[in-house]
Structure formats: C-alpha cells, structure tokens
Design a protein around this motif. Structure first.
Motif, PDB file in Angstrom:
ATOM      1  N   SER A  13       0.831  -1.208   0.000  1.00  0.00           N
ATOM      2  CA  SER A  13       0.000   0.000   0.000  1.00  0.00           C
ATOM      3  C   SER A  13       0.865   1.258   0.000  1.00  0.00           C
ATOM      4  CB  SER A  13      -0.949  -0.007   1.199  1.00  0.00           C
ATOM      5  OG  SER A  13      -1.946  -0.990   1.020  1.00  0.00           O
ATOM      6  N   ALA A  14       2.010   1.210   0.688  1.00  0.00           N
ATOM      7  CA  ALA A  14       2.917   2.359   0.683  1.00  0.00           C
ATOM      8  C   ALA A  14       3.500   2.583  -0.707  1.00  0.00           C
ATOM      9  CB  ALA A  14       4.029   2.159   1.704  1.00  0.00           C
ATOM     10  N   ALA A  15       3.703   1.509  -1.458  1.00  0.00           N
ATOM     11  CA  ALA A  15       4.204   1.659  -2.829  1.00  0.00           C
ATOM     12  C   ALA A  15       3.135   2.258  -3.734  1.00  0.00           C
ATOM     13  CB  ALA A  15       4.663   0.299  -3.372  1.00  0.00           C
ATOM     14  N   ARG A  16       1.866   1.891  -3.525  1.00  0.00           N
ATOM     15  CA  ARG A  16       0.782   2.392  -4.374  1.00  0.00           C
ATOM     16  C   ARG A  16       0.308   3.783  -3.962  1.00  0.00           C
ATOM     17  NH1 ARG A  16      -1.447  -2.813  -3.348  1.00  0.00           N
ATOM     18  NH2 ARG A  16      -3.056  -1.833  -2.068  1.00  0.00           N
ATOM     19  N   TYR A  17       0.257   4.010  -2.648  1.00  0.00           N
ATOM     20  CA  TYR A  17      -0.333   5.259  -2.135  1.00  0.00           C
ATOM     21  C   TYR A  17       0.577   5.900  -1.081  1.00  0.00           C
ATOM     22  CZ  TYR A  17      -4.333   2.401  -3.699  1.00  0.00           C
ATOM     23  OH  TYR A  17      -5.178   1.581  -4.397  1.00  0.00           O
ATOM     24  N   PRO A  18       1.813   6.266  -1.436  1.00  0.00           N
ATOM     25  CA  PRO A  18       2.749   6.745  -0.404  1.00  0.00           C
ATOM     26  C   PRO A  18       2.270   7.968   0.361  1.00  0.00           C
ATOM     27  CG  PRO A  18       3.547   7.246  -2.624  1.00  0.00           C
ATOM     28  CD  PRO A  18       2.405   6.301  -2.788  1.00  0.00           C
ATOM     29  N   ASP A  19       1.564   8.874  -0.295  1.00  0.00           N
ATOM     30  CA  ASP A  19       1.162  10.123   0.347  1.00  0.00           C
ATOM     31  C   ASP A  19      -0.271  10.102   0.878  1.00  0.00           C
ATOM     32  OD1 ASP A  19       3.665  11.259  -0.256  1.00  0.00           O
ATOM     33  OD2 ASP A  19       2.980  11.730  -2.287  1.00  0.00           O
ATOM     34  N   LYS A  20      -0.930   8.972   0.748  1.00  0.00           N
ATOM     35  CA  LYS A  20      -2.296   8.874   1.230  1.00  0.00           C
ATOM     36  C   LYS A  20      -2.308   8.674   2.743  1.00  0.00           C
ATOM     37  CE  LYS A  20      -6.576   6.272   0.564  1.00  0.00           C
ATOM     38  NZ  LYS A  20      -7.230   5.144  -0.132  1.00  0.00           N
ATOM     39  N   ILE A  21      -3.323   9.224   3.417  1.00  0.00           N
ATOM     40  CA  ILE A  21      -3.438   9.042   4.863  1.00  0.00           C
ATOM     41  C   ILE A  21      -3.818   7.596   5.166  1.00  0.00           C
ATOM     42  CG2 ILE A  21      -4.718   9.673   6.937  1.00  0.00           C
ATOM     43  CD1 ILE A  21      -5.005  12.472   5.781  1.00  0.00           C
ATOM     44  N   ALA A  22      -2.946   6.932   5.896  1.00  0.00           N
ATOM     45  CA  ALA A  22      -3.216   5.561   6.324  1.00  0.00           C
ATOM     46  C   ALA A  22      -3.974   5.548   7.640  1.00  0.00           C
ATOM     47  CB  ALA A  22      -1.903   4.797   6.471  1.00  0.00           C
ATOM     48  N   LEU A  23      -3.560   6.428   8.565  1.00  0.00           N
ATOM     49  CA  LEU A  23      -4.138   6.460   9.904  1.00  0.00           C
ATOM     50  C   LEU A  23      -4.459   7.886  10.305  1.00  0.00           C
ATOM     51  CD1 LEU A  23      -1.571   4.174  11.784  1.00  0.00           C
ATOM     52  CD2 LEU A  23      -3.830   3.474  10.969  1.00  0.00           C
ATOM     53  N   LYS A  24      -5.574   8.047  10.997  1.00  0.00           N
ATOM     54  CA  LYS A  24      -5.903   9.330  11.593  1.00  0.00           C
ATOM     55  C   LYS A  24      -6.379   9.094  13.012  1.00  0.00           C
ATOM     56  CE  LYS A  24      -8.560  13.578  11.158  1.00  0.00           C
ATOM     57  NZ  LYS A  24      -9.542  14.371  10.369  1.00  0.00           N
ATOM     58  N   HIS A  25      -5.872   9.905  13.942  1.00  0.00           N
ATOM     59  CA  HIS A  25      -6.318   9.843  15.330  1.00  0.00           C
ATOM     60  C   HIS A  25      -6.411  11.263  15.861  1.00  0.00           C
ATOM     61  CE1 HIS A  25      -5.661   8.808  19.793  1.00  0.00           C
ATOM     62  NE2 HIS A  25      -6.906   8.509  19.476  1.00  0.00           N
ATOM     63  N   LYS A  26      -7.628  11.692  16.094  1.00  0.00           N
ATOM     64  CA  LYS A  26      -7.885  13.067  16.499  1.00  0.00           C
ATOM     65  C   LYS A  26      -7.320  14.008  15.439  1.00  0.00           C
ATOM     66  CE  LYS A  26      -8.062  11.719  21.360  1.00  0.00           C
ATOM     67  NZ  LYS A  26      -7.476  11.830  22.707  1.00  0.00           N
ATOM     68  N   ASP A  27      -6.337  14.864  15.794  1.00  0.00           N
ATOM     69  CA  ASP A  27      -5.807  15.803  14.800  1.00  0.00           C
ATOM     70  C   ASP A  27      -4.460  15.354  14.239  1.00  0.00           C
ATOM     71  OD1 ASP A  27      -4.380  16.124  17.101  1.00  0.00           O
ATOM     72  OD2 ASP A  27      -4.458  18.324  17.120  1.00  0.00           O
ATOM     73  N   ARG A  28      -4.093  14.078  14.478  1.00  0.00           N
ATOM     74  CA  ARG A  28      -2.814  13.560  13.980  1.00  0.00           C
ATOM     75  C   ARG A  28      -3.060  12.570  12.845  1.00  0.00           C
ATOM     76  NH1 ARG A  28       0.121  10.523  18.312  1.00  0.00           N
ATOM     77  NH2 ARG A  28       1.912  10.776  16.936  1.00  0.00           N
ATOM     78  N   VAL A  29      -2.152  12.563  11.876  1.00  0.00           N
ATOM     79  CA  VAL A  29      -2.267  11.629  10.756  1.00  0.00           C
ATOM     80  C   VAL A  29      -0.904  11.038  10.430  1.00  0.00           C
ATOM     81  CG1 VAL A  29      -4.242  12.849   9.738  1.00  0.00           C
ATOM     82  CG2 VAL A  29      -1.927  13.404   8.984  1.00  0.00           C
ATOM     83  N   LEU A  30      -0.935   9.882   9.780  1.00  0.00           N
ATOM     84  CA  LEU A  30       0.263   9.259   9.212  1.00  0.00           C
ATOM     85  C   LEU A  30      -0.064   8.801   7.806  1.00  0.00           C
ATOM     86  CD1 LEU A  30       1.865   6.889  11.910  1.00  0.00           C
ATOM     87  CD2 LEU A  30       2.873   8.944  10.925  1.00  0.00           C
ATOM     88  N   THR A  31       0.804   9.148   6.847  1.00  0.00           N
ATOM     89  CA  THR A  31       0.644   8.617   5.497  1.00  0.00           C
ATOM     90  C   THR A  31       1.179   7.185   5.469  1.00  0.00           C
ATOM     91  OG1 THR A  31       2.832   9.335   4.742  1.00  0.00           O
ATOM     92  CG2 THR A  31       1.003  10.927   4.545  1.00  0.00           C
ATOM     93  N   TYR A  32       0.920   6.506   4.369  1.00  0.00           N
ATOM     94  CA  TYR A  32       1.426   5.146   4.247  1.00  0.00           C
ATOM     95  C   TYR A  32       2.948   5.125   4.258  1.00  0.00           C
ATOM     96  CZ  TYR A  32      -2.856   2.517   3.805  1.00  0.00           C
ATOM     97  OH  TYR A  32      -4.038   1.893   4.095  1.00  0.00           O
ATOM     98  N   ALA A  33       3.566   6.079   3.582  1.00  0.00           N
ATOM     99  CA  ALA A  33       5.033   6.121   3.551  1.00  0.00           C
ATOM    100  C   ALA A  33       5.587   6.375   4.949  1.00  0.00           C
ATOM    101  CB  ALA A  33       5.504   7.199   2.587  1.00  0.00           C
ATOM    102  N   GLU A  34       4.954   7.264   5.695  1.00  0.00           N
ATOM    103  CA  GLU A  34       5.415   7.569   7.047  1.00  0.00           C
ATOM    104  C   GLU A  34       5.226   6.379   7.977  1.00  0.00           C
ATOM    105  OE1 GLU A  34       4.511  12.391   7.143  1.00  0.00           O
ATOM    106  OE2 GLU A  34       2.933  10.953   7.674  1.00  0.00           O
ATOM    107  N   LEU A  35       4.088   5.717   7.894  1.00  0.00           N
ATOM    108  CA  LEU A  35       3.829   4.553   8.733  1.00  0.00           C
ATOM    109  C   LEU A  35       4.841   3.452   8.456  1.00  0.00           C
ATOM    110  CD1 LEU A  35       2.172   2.885  10.731  1.00  0.00           C
ATOM    111  CD2 LEU A  35       0.570   2.355   8.873  1.00  0.00           C
ATOM    112  N   LEU A  36       5.131   3.207   7.184  1.00  0.00           N
ATOM    113  CA  LEU A  36       6.090   2.167   6.821  1.00  0.00           C
ATOM    114  C   LEU A  36       7.469   2.484   7.388  1.00  0.00           C
ATOM    115  CD1 LEU A  36       6.953  -0.363   5.266  1.00  0.00           C
ATOM    116  CD2 LEU A  36       7.256   1.096   3.238  1.00  0.00           C
TER     117      LEU A  36
END
Length: 504
Positions: A13-36
């Motif tokens: 998923s990080a290869a397909r959608y690196p800049d997409k939001i993978a996780l959101k919690h309250k006002d914080r987010v992580l993209t797929y690339a960041e999570l990986l």
C-alpha cells in the motif's frame, strides 16, 4: 508475489499510495510512507535492544498511532506482537506478560505502576520517540507460518488465555473479509474496536491491505459515535452488541433514519445481535448494508449473512465465509439433519494454531476432522467451537447458545440466549444475562440479570415471559443492575455478572 507476511500489506500500500493518509487519530495523521518508515525504524530499534526472531513484544499503549506503529515494528523485528489492553487490571496485565514471556515492553509512563515487578525491559516516552526517528531498514526472515500475534481473550477463571495467530491467519482473515465486504482503497474505516480483539484487529489489517484510511476512535457515548461518522464521512463501521445496545437505547431507540450518506456498510460480530436491535439498525440506516457475522477467536471468522437476507431472516448468522466450511455435528460426530441442534465446527482457512502454553485446552478445541474416514481423520484439524447451532432447509445457520452454558431445568434443556432474546423484546430492557443456579426442585432454575432503559419491575418482566413462552422458560429470579462490567474487548463480562448475582 503474494503477500506472506502481514507487513507486506503495508509495503504494497505504501508503494501504491505513499502520500495517502493511512491512519488518523484526532488531529494527527500518518501517510502510508510515514507509517512504513516508522515501523521499520522501530523494528531496527527492537533488534538493537536484543529482540530476536520469535520473541514476544508486549504493546501496552492506549489506542494511538504509536500502537499501530508498534504492531508493525514488532513484525519488522521478526517478533510476535502481544497487545495488552489498557483497561485490564494490573493482575491481568502482568499475567499476560508472564504467561507469554514478553521480551520487551512498549508502553507509556502512566502504566509503569501497573507493571511493578515485571523484569522485561521497557521503552516509552523520549526513548521511544528517538527510536521512531532513527532510520532503519531491517530485512525480515520470517515465513507465513511463523507466529505474528498472540491474542489474549477473557477466560472463565478471570485470567486471559492466549490464542496463537500466524502471519497466514491474519492475511487470510483480511483477504476473505475484504472480499465479501467489497472493501476498496476509497474506504474510510472507523477503528472503533480495540486491537487486542481479533474483530478490531481486522479493521486494521483490511484497511492496510486495501490502502484505505483507518480513523482511530475511542467510544464514549452514542452521540460521539454518530458525530465522528458524520464529521469524518466514515464509510465502514464495525461494532459489537453492547455498543449497538448503547446507541439504540433510550432516546435513540425511536430515532428516525439518520443522515449518513457515506456510510456504505455496517458489521456486527462478537455476539449474536438481538432481532429488535437488528430492526432498529435497519430503520436508522436503511441505505447501509448490514452484515451479521459470527466468529470465534480460535478461527477468527466463520459465517456472515448476506445483507439481502437481513429482513427475511434477521436471526440467522448466515453461511460460511469464502474458503471455509462450517458443519453442525451431533455427539457421535455425524452431520446433523436440518433443524437438528448440534455443535458448530469450522474447517478451512483462518484456524489459529492453538492456545499458548496450554496443550490440553488446544487438544480439546483443535481436533481431528470427524467427517473424514476414521483412519485418516488425523490428516486435518478442525475447530470445535463449543457453540450450539442448527441449519435450516436452505442452508442458513442459526446460533442457539454455548454447549457448556445450557441450563437443564425441570427436564428441559434451555439456551440462555433464547431467554435473553425473549426478555430483550421488552422496550424497557437494555441488556440481559441469563444463567442457571442449582435448585433442589428443578435441578437448575433460570436466573436473569438485566439493565434498563426505563424503569420496570422484576414482576413485570416475569409477566412478559409468562405471556411469551412456556412456563419453564420464565426466570425464577430476576436481578436489576445499574450496568454490566465489560471485558477488554468491550463485550459483557458474563462470568463476572454471573458471579456477582449467584443465588445463595
């Protein structure tokens, strides 16, 4: 190549959608690339801390971005992640840590007091933050048959028992559920349930598998749930009966259709949903597909009811999920006839390995397939669910109750579920737990503990039961409680309710 480790889902998923939001919690987010990258950083850090292949890494955190990072970080260290619910008592948390021999614990400073006497090293706070920012790229050596997770579920003794899941178990579960729920990358899934619950963990695995967005949320009140569904334009909601009862209790019970046009599907598992609640969900979300599912942690998911059948047979748990066969067998190990009650057994995908540190319990539940020729039954293992069910003439399955919970009263075998559903037909009742208590005249008498939406007397509840069913189904004792204790996964803690209300 087909994914064979759970973290392959994240990599793909990080290869397909690196800049997409993978996780959101309250006002914080992580993209797929960041999570990986953070997961890899943590995996490298765990290895440097001495974590070896197959070691257990405990995760004692609140629901957060860091909790998800810790799950995948443990996998990148070739370790086994063990989530310790933050709602557990200190005794239960320490039992889990000791039982599976946690090598290292990822936690928060506020939980250190609960961990007094635990020898395992701990990382938290500034040290954890530093590790997450230190670039790493570990090369895993695990294979799909290696253990990925030990899920601890509540036991009748009050101490959780560990169920062992491989990478393949988690991958199969995500792929199968994603297929019949038709999950896509466009989904915004609400992470409402805890990840120490296999049903809650599946929201994470399916979301990462498909490249969707998971919105982490801690349930407090019905209005807060409805608000986040609207504010975040959630498309997928999974919940369990106590949450549905809370949402559709009191004023919500008569609420008209809710305006949530983005909500594509709803699922229920973790317990049979009473028909009145099913009907209220359908009335509130008429344009939303409702999937009634049945499963057990030992085999994850066994059945689901197609949404097109909900209004025709709302009491059914459906048919087997893809790549799984579910049968109903009698005491002789033979297939039951239509409408004949027997034990549900599960064969095919998603079978867990067994119970950690408990070969005896494993042998009781994971047994040779009784439907193969006698000399070759050892060639396949199936799960004996301990649940009583039956199949109708069209092949749809119906849950009756737990085999070990059946109440023998006045010569009749009574399912607690049957009595609970009868009581839940009353609009004044919020929840009900039914059990048997020893009685010199009846063998066992039926007792019920209820929580209320609106005031009603125990006598009125008995009158309803007497009018609705034969006399032997009427509870002899009815207790009214302010609330029910819950397990770490949010289910009603039935053993504790029964213990508190045992008739002396």
């Amino acid at each position: 190549m087909k994914p064979y480790l759970l973290q392959h889902f994240l990599e793909n998923s990080a290869a397909r959608y690196p800049d997409k939001i993978a996780l959101k919690h309250k006002d914080r987010v992580l993209t797929y690339a960041e999570l990986l990258q953070k997961a890899k950083n943590l995996g490298q850090g765990l290895r440097q801390k001495g974590v070896l292949r197959g070691d257990r890494v405990g995760i004692y955190l609140d629901k957060s971005l860091e909790q998800v990072i810790a799950i995948f970080g443990a996998l990148y260290a070739d370790a086994v992640f063990v989530i310790i619910s933050s709602v557990l008592h200190a005794k239960q948390a320490r039992h889990i840590i000791d039982d599976c021999g946690v090598k290292l614990l990822i936690t928060e400073e506020k939980y250190l007091e609960n961990l007094g006497g635990i020898a395992a090293p701990k990382i938290y706070g500034a040290e954890l933050s530093k590790i997450l920012e230190t670039t790493g790229n570990p090369a895993p050596r695990n294979i799909g048959e290696d253990i990925a997770n030990i899920i601890y579920t509540s036991g009748s003794t009050g101490l959780p028992k560990g169920i062992v899941l491989t990478h393949r178990n988690l991958i199969e579960g995500a792929e199968i559920v994603s297929a019949y729920l038709k999950i896509t990358a466009d989904e915004k899934i609400l992470g409402l349930l805890p990840f120490n619950f296999d049903y809650g963990l599946n929201q994470l695995t399916t979301s990462i598998y498909k490249g969707a967005t998971l919105v982490l949320f801690q349930y407090f009140l019905p209005n807060s749930l409805l608000k986040i569904l609207a504010d975040e334009e959630i498309t997928a909601l999974a919940a369990i009966p106590p949450i549905w009862t809370s949402v559709f209790g009191g004023k919500m019970a008569d609420t008209a259709e809710l305006d949530l046009p983005k909500l594509r599907y709803i699922t229920n598992s973790g317990g049979k949903l009473p028909v009145p609640i099913v009907q209220k969900i359908r009335a509130a979300f008429p344009q939303t597909d409702l999937y009634l599912m049945y499963g057990l942690t030992e085999a994850f998911r066994s059945t689901y009811l197609d949404p097109r059948e909900i209004d025709r047979r709302p009491e059914s748990i459906g048919k087997a999920i893809p790549n799984v066969e579910v049968e109903i067998i009698n005491a002789d190990g033979q297939l039951c006839r239509p409408r004949e009650i027997g034990e549900l057994i599960h064969r095919g995908a998603c079978l867990a390995r067994g119970y950690w540190n408990d070969p005896q319990k494993t042998a009781e539940v994971y047994r040779p397939n009784p439907l193969l020729p006698r000399d070759n039954q050892f060639l396949e293992t199936v799960v004996y669910s301990g649940d009583l069910a039956y199949r109708d003439e069209e092949g749809y399955l119906y849950f009756v109750g737990r085999r070990d919970n059946m109440i023998k009263t006045a010569g009749y075998r009574v399912s607690p579920t049957e009595v609970e559903e009868m009581i839940l037909q009353m609009p004044e009742i919020k929840d009900a737990v039914v059990f048997g208590a020893a009685d010199t005249e009846l063998g066992y008498k039926i007792c019920a503990v209820v929580t209320l939406k609106t005031k009603i007397s125990a006598e009125k509840i008995k009158e309803h039961c007497q009018a609705a069913a034969p006399p032997y189904l009427t509870p002899r004792e009815i207790f009214i409680a302010d609330s029910f204790p819950l397990t770490a996964s949010g289910k009603i803690d039935r053993p504790q309710v029964i213990k508190e209300h045992q008739v002396k």
